[in-house]
Design an enzyme around this catalytic site. Structure first.
Site, PDB file in Angstrom:
ATOM      1  N   ASP A 119     105.817  37.468  51.765  1.00  0.00           N
ATOM      2  CA  ASP A 119     106.685  37.663  50.608  1.00  0.00           C
ATOM      3  C   ASP A 119     105.776  37.979  49.427  1.00  0.00           C
ATOM      4  O   ASP A 119     105.042  37.126  48.943  1.00  0.00           O
ATOM      5  CB  ASP A 119     107.485  36.387  50.349  1.00  0.00           C
ATOM      6  CG  ASP A 119     108.300  36.424  49.055  1.00  0.00           C
ATOM      7  OD1 ASP A 119     108.258  37.446  48.345  1.00  0.00           O
ATOM      8  OD2 ASP A 119     108.971  35.420  48.762  1.00  0.00           O
ATOM      9  N   TRP A 148     109.203  28.773  47.172  1.00  0.00           N
ATOM     10  CA  TRP A 148     109.698  29.926  47.920  1.00  0.00           C
ATOM     11  C   TRP A 148     109.368  29.798  49.399  1.00  0.00           C
ATOM     12  O   TRP A 148     110.172  30.185  50.259  1.00  0.00           O
ATOM     13  CB  TRP A 148     109.122  31.216  47.330  1.00  0.00           C
ATOM     14  CG  TRP A 148     109.428  31.320  45.872  1.00  0.00           C
ATOM     15  CD1 TRP A 148     108.538  31.306  44.824  1.00  0.00           C
ATOM     16  CD2 TRP A 148     110.732  31.397  45.261  1.00  0.00           C
ATOM     17  NE1 TRP A 148     109.202  31.376  43.630  1.00  0.00           N
ATOM     18  CE2 TRP A 148     110.543  31.434  43.863  1.00  0.00           C
ATOM     19  CE3 TRP A 148     112.021  31.443  45.780  1.00  0.00           C
ATOM     20  CZ2 TRP A 148     111.611  31.515  42.981  1.00  0.00           C
ATOM     21  CZ3 TRP A 148     113.086  31.526  44.893  1.00  0.00           C
ATOM     22  CH2 TRP A 148     112.869  31.557  43.515  1.00  0.00           C
ATOM     23  N   LYS A 193     110.640  42.281  39.847  1.00  0.00           N
ATOM     24  CA  LYS A 193     109.504  41.665  39.171  1.00  0.00           C
ATOM     25  C   LYS A 193     108.485  42.690  38.694  1.00  0.00           C
ATOM     26  O   LYS A 193     107.971  42.595  37.579  1.00  0.00           O
ATOM     27  CB  LYS A 193     108.847  40.648  40.087  1.00  0.00           C
ATOM     28  CG  LYS A 193     109.773  39.481  40.382  1.00  0.00           C
ATOM     29  CD  LYS A 193     109.057  38.352  41.066  1.00  0.00           C
ATOM     30  CE  LYS A 193     110.012  37.175  41.246  1.00  0.00           C
ATOM     31  NZ  LYS A 193     109.344  36.010  41.821  1.00  0.00           N
TER      32      LYS A 193
END
Length: 255
Positions: free
Chosen positions: A166, A99, A190
């Protein structure tokens, strides 16, 4: 027996959240309208939005000098929103896996990217520590939980420059000192809600740091000034954020 999904994708929501969603889809708060059909300009929907923001503030103890907004496009959209808004000359990134690398790729379209620290030398099996943070970068970017490799920041960094994180995978799974961050963002699917909305927590002084003219939907000021409703927002039943936050997943899944 209750089934659980451990594959990539949306997390398992608690039954209370699913029941609230199912009820709201048929009749939202006795309005005679489905939550999927009600106007986002009504006081009923505004109440949903304000309660979601209020719960965020309560659960994360977010200081008053921060704004919260919800936006579409997935957390991956923030990979380019962030440098578009804030990368004037050079930004620092900590490379801890998939990511982070995706975010680094997008940032390079807008300016110089300096890799401040990396764990690539050992296949991203650890979180770099003790690295120096230059004072001449526009911001420092980290991914707090790297689901592909199972590594996670356990403490909040002290940074002399704006720190952006993030937190898609571990938001609300541990206490966070929000005051140490200039911006925190993540996909809601999530730990918070169904897929379709991204949350952004931003320190208000960052709104004055936008470095270039931007398309309306990319500019962070658009979403703060319009209370997440510049365009029609995603619908989310009022109890979803509270209920699902009790069961953080921190799983491998797409942003």
């Amino acid at each position: 027996m209750k089934k659980y999904n451990f594959n990539a994708g949306p997390s398992i929501l608690p039954n209370v959240a699913l029941e609230a969603a199912a009820k709201a889809i048929i009749d939202f708060d006795g309005t005679g309208l489905s939550l999927l059909s009600i106007s986002h300009r009504t006081k009923e929907f505004e109440g949903v939005l304000e309660e979601a923001k209020s719960l965020f503030k309560e659960l994360l103890n977010i200081p008053d000098n921060y704004s919260i907004y919800f936006v579409g496009g997935g957390a991956s959209t923030q990979f380019f929103h962030i440098p578009a808004n804030f990368l004037k000359t050079k930004a620092g990134y900590v490379n801890t896996g998939v990511w982070s690398k995706k975010a680094i790729k997008e940032a390079k379209y807008y300016g110089e990217v300096e890799i401040i620290a990396s764990s690539e030398d050992r296949n991203f099996t650890y979180i770099p520590k003790g690295f120096d943070i230059p004072s001449d970068i526009d911001y420092l970017y980290i991914c707090s939980n790297n689901t592909i490799y199972g590594t996670e920041y356990k403490t909040d960094l002290d940074s002399p420059v704006p720190l952006i994180a993030d937190m898609s995978s571990d938001i609300l799974s541990r206490p966070v000192d929000v005051s140490k961050y200039a911006m925190i963002y993540g996909g809601a699917q999530k730990n918070l809600a169904p897929a379709g909305v991204t949350f952004v927590i931003i320190r208000n002084d960052m709104l004055e740091r936008v470095v270039r003219p931007l398309p309306t939907m990319v500019n962070v000021n658009t979403h703060v000034a319009n209370n997440s409703m510049f365009n029609t927002p995603c619908s989310m039943p009022r109890s979803t954020a509270t209920a699902s936050s009790a069961a953080p997943s921190r799983r491998r899944t797409a942003r």
